[in-house]
Write an enzyme that holds these catalytic residues in place. Structure first.
Site, PDB file in Angstrom:
ATOM      1  N   ARG A 267      33.938  35.977  45.181  1.00 56.49           N
ATOM      2  CA  ARG A 267      33.922  34.672  45.836  1.00 56.49           C
ATOM      3  C   ARG A 267      34.231  34.844  47.306  1.00 56.49           C
ATOM      4  O   ARG A 267      34.835  35.822  47.738  1.00 56.49           O
ATOM      5  CB  ARG A 267      34.923  33.711  45.187  1.00 56.49           C
ATOM      6  CG  ARG A 267      36.383  34.133  45.323  1.00 56.49           C
ATOM      7  CD  ARG A 267      37.063  33.494  46.507  1.00 56.49           C
ATOM      8  NE  ARG A 267      38.369  34.088  46.767  1.00 56.49           N
ATOM      9  CZ  ARG A 267      38.585  35.041  47.637  1.00 56.49           C
ATOM     10  NH1 ARG A 267      37.581  35.555  48.321  1.00 56.49           N
ATOM     11  NH2 ARG A 267      39.799  35.526  47.841  1.00 56.49           N
TER      12      ARG A 267
ATOM     13  N   SER B 186      37.477  39.292  46.335  1.00 53.82           N
ATOM     14  CA  SER B 186      38.073  39.137  45.019  1.00 53.82           C
ATOM     15  C   SER B 186      37.398  39.949  43.921  1.00 53.82           C
ATOM     16  O   SER B 186      37.063  39.440  42.860  1.00 53.82           O
ATOM     17  CB  SER B 186      38.111  37.662  44.621  1.00 53.82           C
ATOM     18  OG  SER B 186      39.045  37.453  43.606  1.00 53.82           O
ATOM     19  N   SER B 187      37.232  41.234  44.168  1.00 55.78           N
ATOM     20  CA  SER B 187      36.701  42.117  43.127  1.00 55.78           C
ATOM     21  C   SER B 187      37.647  42.205  41.943  1.00 55.78           C
ATOM     22  O   SER B 187      37.204  42.303  40.787  1.00 55.78           O
ATOM     23  CB  SER B 187      36.456  43.516  43.706  1.00 55.78           C
ATOM     24  OG  SER B 187      37.659  44.061  44.234  1.00 55.78           O
TER      25      SER B 187
ATOM     26  N   ASP C 247      40.923  32.564  43.280  1.00 63.66           N
ATOM     27  CA  ASP C 247      39.921  33.599  43.026  1.00 63.66           C
ATOM     28  C   ASP C 247      39.325  33.455  41.638  1.00 63.66           C
ATOM     29  O   ASP C 247      38.108  33.506  41.441  1.00 63.66           O
ATOM     30  CB  ASP C 247      40.549  34.987  43.167  1.00 63.66           C
ATOM     31  CG  ASP C 247      41.149  35.220  44.534  1.00 63.66           C
ATOM     32  OD1 ASP C 247      40.847  34.442  45.462  1.00 63.66           O
ATOM     33  OD2 ASP C 247      41.943  36.166  44.679  1.00 63.66           O
TER      34      ASP C 247
ATOM     35  N   LYS D 172      45.604  44.995  47.621  1.00 63.31           N
ATOM     36  CA  LYS D 172      46.591  43.932  47.454  1.00 63.31           C
ATOM     37  C   LYS D 172      47.817  44.415  46.685  1.00 63.31           C
ATOM     38  O   LYS D 172      48.937  43.995  46.955  1.00 63.31           O
ATOM     39  CB  LYS D 172      45.942  42.747  46.725  1.00 63.31           C
ATOM     40  CG  LYS D 172      46.749  41.467  46.781  1.00 63.31           C
ATOM     41  CD  LYS D 172      45.909  40.243  46.478  1.00 63.31           C
ATOM     42  CE  LYS D 172      45.317  40.221  45.112  1.00 63.31           C
ATOM     43  NZ  LYS D 172      44.627  38.964  44.807  1.00 63.31           N
TER      44      LYS D 172
ATOM     45  N   TYR E 117      51.090  40.498  50.765  1.00 66.56           N
ATOM     46  CA  TYR E 117      50.829  39.368  49.875  1.00 66.56           C
ATOM     47  C   TYR E 117      52.097  38.822  49.212  1.00 66.56           C
ATOM     48  O   TYR E 117      52.419  37.635  49.320  1.00 66.56           O
ATOM     49  CB  TYR E 117      49.801  39.772  48.806  1.00 66.56           C
ATOM     50  CG  TYR E 117      49.200  38.602  48.081  1.00 66.56           C
ATOM     51  CD1 TYR E 117      48.022  38.019  48.530  1.00 66.56           C
ATOM     52  CD2 TYR E 117      49.826  38.050  46.965  1.00 66.56           C
ATOM     53  CE1 TYR E 117      47.469  36.925  47.886  1.00 66.56           C
ATOM     54  CE2 TYR E 117      49.282  36.958  46.319  1.00 66.56           C
ATOM     55  CZ  TYR E 117      48.099  36.409  46.775  1.00 66.56           C
ATOM     56  OH  TYR E 117      47.573  35.314  46.127  1.00 66.56           O
TER      57      TYR E 117
END
Length: 516
Positions: free
Chosen positions: A53, A165-166, A211, A259, A267
């Site tokens: 996305r 957003s894999s 996500d 992340k 994050y």
């Protein structure tokens, strides 16, 4: 405007034409099937698929329960699956960078174990498998489910650590595959989203849900207005007509920020800081707020609701734009007035603000997930969240009630995207020099608005561009950014870093077999 109902199920399709509109994917699916046959001796029974996305606006506010505006893209993760008689999860990735992985399942029905210190690619599949297993036990409370073995080939076109957003796409596809192979042939989009939202917490990443929602609920030619309160709701709407048409160019900075690995300073630290801000505000105004954040503390949305209930007797905000605009403007004003240390708070100062000891501060906030910092930037983070949530409403209003002339559409939407980037850079510190450079080049070459998208700290940027200027923008980025920053890249590699995006369909099961 069509509202996605909570009982709409994840679709099953038999034709690739129902999934893709921009690139012919038949050769790709043939290759996935060929790899599966080569490795396992037969063709897969089905394929689960979930897209990446891009977020148009509303960054780092979903875990505060404020609404966001993403869209699914056609880049995706596909998992070819066959049920196995073994008690093994066998994973092969078509990308040689990711080594094959075998996970042994418990014959007693115990959940797969996930090591939070290991961000191995198979761990993300385990997250999806675990939440799917939990769901299987919830719908079969009389017996302990023992999941079957699975043989799988994974293929992805969403770049890892790109901000597209894999990880959420992979987890959604993994959960869907696990459910399907264990006999669940129908699952609602809401249920798949709900289980996927909590899944990454098993890896120590406290994502907010944008996500996963975008990946599951994606709809061709539509953006998604994703609301998390009072309940999860995804409303798709078409982009306004303009001449030339709106298009979005996604530019990957090629700066990778995993992340999981960077969470203590990036994050997860932001999650802690916005939670601290909410609790400080609640303490100052003597209101109780729900302890419903990802780390079990209050949220900035919770403070907003409690403040207006106390001061006005107002009911919870239902997402209505005019009332939301009024409330969010008031919140931004309070943040500016309440937080006196604009440059950040030490642990001692934060504890004083909350009226607790440093040990209590650690137990409630800092000890929930590893974080590292010099000062806690609770003022800047809170101001960004409230003002960004306001920009989402302003963006949505422009989309639904666009100006009569095309130039004003581009100007209005683009200005909000530019403001969002400025806030993410200066208040949330989630941009980086490379992303700032990309945005500057883009604005000088046709972009009406440019911003970092996704978690940030690297990854991708998104640019609103009149369709007739998309190629000009791409050419400028090739010459002024990629060939300067990464002179060793081939033309093909640069081309892969630049995508003219079209909103795509969300999670689904493909049962069409080998495409002709």
């Amino acid at each position: 405007m069509t509202v996605v109902t909570t009982d709409e199920n994840v679709p099953e399709v038999t034709s690739l034409d129902e999934i893709y509109s921009t690139v012919d994917q038949r050769a790709r699916y043939q290759a996935i099937t060929d790899t599966f046959v080569e490795k396992y001796g037969s063709e897969p029974e089905f394929m689960s698929r979930s897209p990446g996305r891009v977020n148009l606006i509303g960054e780092h506010i979903d875990y505060c329960f404020f609404s966001v505006l993403p869209m699914a893209i056609e880049s995706d993760i596909v998992i070819a699956v066959r049920k196995s008689n073994s008690h093994l999860l066998r994973l092969i990735n078509t990308d040689a960078e990711f080594s094959p992985s075998t996970v042994e399942l418990s014959t007693a029905g115990d959940y797969v174990e996930i090591d939070k210190t290991n961000s191995d690619w198979a761990s993300y599949f385990k997250c999806g498998h675990l939440v799917a297993h939990e769901y299987l036990n919830q719908v079969n409370p009389s017996s302990k489910i023992i999941p079957v073995g699975m043989d799988m080939v994974v293929d992805g076109t969403v770049p890892a650590a790109s901000g597209l957003s894999s990880s959420a796409a992979f987890i959604c596809a993994a959960a869907l595959a696990t459910l399907r192979v264990n006999g669940v042939s129908s699952i609602s989009k809401r249920q798949l989203t709900s289980m996927a939202i909590v899944s990454e917490r098993h890896l120590g990443v406290f994502s907010g849900g944008m996500d996963q929602s975008a990946s599951v609920y994606g709809k061709p030619d539509h953006a998604l207005y994703v609301q998390f309160m009072p309940k999860l709701k995804c409303t798709p709407f078409k982009f306004p007509s303009s001449s030339p048409p709106l298009s979005f160019v996604i530019a990957n900075s090629l700066v990778h920020s995993n992340k999981h690995d960077t969470a203590p300073t990036n994050y997860n630290l932001r999650v802690v800081e916005v939670s601290l801000a909410a609790e400080v505000l609640a303490h100052k105004f003597e209101v109780e707020i729900p302890q419903d954040s990802g780390i079990g503390t209050g949220t900035l949305r919770g403070f907003l609701e409690a403040f207006f209930k106390k001061t006005e007797g107002a009911p919870p905000w239902d997402g209505e734009v005019v009332e939301g605009t009024r409330r969010l403007k008031k919140m931004a004003q309070l943040v500016r007035e309440v937080f006196t240390k604009k440059d950040g708070y030490t642990k001692e100062e934060a504890a004083i603000e909350l009226g607790i000891s440093e040990q209590e501060l650690y137990e409630k906030f800092l000890g929930k997930t590893p974080v590292r910092f010099e000062k806690l930037q609770i003022y800047a983070r809170a101001l960004h969240v409230y003002e960004e949530a306001l920009r989402v409403l302003q963006y949505l209003t422009t989309m639904l009630h666009p100006p009569s002339d095309s130039a004003s559409i581009f100007s209005s939407l683009g200005s909000l995207m530019d403001q969002s980037h400025s806030s993410l850079d200066s208040l949330f510190n989630s941009s980086c020099p490379e992303l700032n450079t990309i945005c500057k080049i883009a604005r000088a070459n046709g972009s009406a608005g440019s911003r970092v998208t996704g978690a940030g700290f690297g990854g991708c940027s998104v640019h609103l561009v009149p369709l007739d200027k998309a190629e000009q923008l791409k050419s400028a980025l090739k010459e002024q950014y990629y060939k300067v920053q990464f002179p060793g890249l081939s033309d093909e590699q640069i081309e892969q870093a630049l995508v003219v995006s079209k909103p795509g369909i969300g999670s689904l099961v493909y049962t069409g077999g080998r495409p002709l």
